[in-house]
Design an enzyme around this catalytic site. Structure first.
Site, mmCIF file in Angstrom:
data_model
loop_
_atom_site.group_PDB
_atom_site.id
_atom_site.type_symbol
_atom_site.label_atom_id
_atom_site.label_comp_id
_atom_site.label_asym_id
_atom_site.label_seq_id
_atom_site.Cartn_x
_atom_site.Cartn_y
_atom_site.Cartn_z
ATOM 1 N N TYR A 101 3.677 6.975 3.300
ATOM 2 C CA TYR A 101 3.256 6.468 2.000
ATOM 3 C C TYR A 101 3.567 7.525 0.940
ATOM 4 C CZ TYR A 101 0.288 5.345 -1.947
ATOM 5 O OH TYR A 101 -0.154 5.076 -3.218
ATOM 6 N N GLU A 189 4.859 3.251 -6.428
ATOM 7 C CA GLU A 189 4.423 3.415 -5.041
ATOM 8 C C GLU A 189 5.527 2.974 -4.094
ATOM 9 O OE1 GLU A 189 -0.020 2.422 -4.120
ATOM 10 O OE2 GLU A 189 1.185 0.853 -3.231
#
Ligand code: GDP
Ligand code: MN
Length: 391
Positions: A101, A189
């Site tokens: 991530y 993101e």
């Protein structure tokens, strides 16, 4: 403004972050052609303005172009997380060896961007934060200096990457910060950032949210903004130049100030009523905006049988009687609808009388006070019929 995955990925691609080969499609046959072009197993991803698609069934794989066509046809028009699927991204299926991530958002408390990374990719970061807060490493970024490469390297090192992967991931992080800053984002993101079996690092997903306050600096987004609003009435609101929020009650509410509109929402709720929407035209009304606001509510009332009454508040301190009354009359002429309109107006007695006089043949009911107006609107809304109201 949240961008679609395919829009986010186009930005990533432009800024040097690798993305899978893919094509945006809107029909089954386009998906088939895309799969033929990609010439290997594909992932078909519904394009909606929400995450969690994997879990919700919005992401499927197809081994053949025929399967891609069939799956796309099944997914088109599907309701997913409250959004309708109108387009899909057909991409080469990545051979995933690892997922991480990587994200940058605004830390409002510190007034600075913050980069967050985790070795647990593909999972929602909020879940990781709850279950394993130590699994996330973060670094506050100076808005003056930006993300320097040594800072990126130091941060990535914290989740255990070394060597070539460490360098690749840091390069991606500095580029991601470039996207964040250049596009005035609130969130960028990559989840998951995939490492393939051959060692390449590819952004398998993209989430970008642009700060609405910066839209004036991005004329290219202005037109797109409307397409990113999912609710058709809220889209109409932007076109009409008013602030509109769709709700699910029966009293359509409009005021010429956001503060008053919010207070009216509270009063309606306190009195046991249910607002159908929030519409703020903003102060210093023009007849055009007044008309647009009322016409929007009339169209909403015509198409949504739940809406039983329109309640309007205008201040006559900053708006003239003929602006207010003229706007209402023009809207009624433009969108005739069988629904009561009630008007509460505040200001000098003389101006209120003028409004009343101008509206005397319009069918609009003038309310003597906020309290009476709200109570009467609730009473009408509770009735089965739209007739027989008094004020
Ligand atoms: P989200 O659920 O809306 O966040 O959608 P993502 O794009 O993140 O996809 C969800 C999951 O699907 C990812 O975490 C991956 O595990 C899987 N996925 C997405 N793209 C690919 C791909 O190209 N290959 C493989 N094997 N899995 C993928
Ligand atoms: Mn994702």
């Amino acid at each position: 403004m949240r961008l679609y995955e395919y829009e986010g990925k186009a930005i990533f691609n432009k800024c040097g972050i690798a993305i899978p080969r893919g094509v945006l499609v809107r029909t089954g046959s386009e998906a088939q052609r895309a799969a033929i072009e990609i010439d290997k197993e594909v992932v078909i991803k519904s394009q909606i303005l929400a995450g969690g698609r994997g879990k919700a069934g919005g992401i499927k794989t197809a081994e053949t172009p025929e399967d891609a066509e069939k799956i796309t046809q099944e997914m088109l028009g599907m309701e997913l997380e409250g959004y309708k699927v109108n387009s899909l991204l057909v991409e080469e299926k990545l051979d995933i060896a690892g997922e991480m991530y990587m994200g940058i958002t605004v830390d409002d408390e510190n007034g600075a961007p913050i980069a967050m990374i985790s070795a647990e990719g593909g999972v929602e970061i909020e879940e990781v934060a709850k279950r394993n807060p130590g699994g996330i490493a973060s670094h506050r970024i100076s808005p003056l200096y930006g993300m320097r490469s040594y800072e990126a390297i130091n941060l990535i090192r914290q989740i255990g990457l070394t060597g070539e992967t460490l360098l690749s991931a840091s390069r991606i992080l500095t580029r991601l910060y470039h996207v964040f800053a250049a596009y005035d984002a609130r969130i960028v993101e990559i989840n998951p950032l995939v490492t393939t079996s051959t060692g390449a690092m590819i952004a398998a997903d993209a989430r970008c949210e642009i700060d609405d306050n910066s839209l004036f600096r991005h004329p290219e987004w202005q037109d797109l903004r409307i397409q990113h609003i999912d609710n058709p009435w809220e889209r109409e609101g932007v076109k009409a130049g008013v602030n509109y929020v769709d709700l699910d009650g029966d009293i359509a509410l409009m005021a010429n100030s956001a503060g008053v509109a919010m207070s009216l929402l509270d009063i309606i709720k306190d009195e046991g009523g249910h607002p159908a929407c929030f519409l703020d035209t903003g102060g210093a009304l023009s007849k055009e905006r007044m008309k647009n606001g009322i016409a929007l509510l009339l169209r909403k009332a015509k198409s949504d049988p739940h809406v039983k009454v329109i309640l309007v508040y205008t201040s006559l301190v900053f708006s003239l009687p003929d602006t207010v009354a003229g706007g209402i009359i023009e809207a009624i002429r433009e969108v005739p609808a069988d629904i009561p309109i009630m008007l509460i107006s505040a200001g000098e007695e003389e101006r209120r009388k003028q409004v009343q006089e101008l509206l005397k043949d319009s069918g609009v009911k003038i309310c003597p006070s906020v309290e009476k107006g709200v109570r009467e609107a609730i009473r009408i809304a509770r009735q089965e019929s739209r007739n027989g109201y008094i004020c």
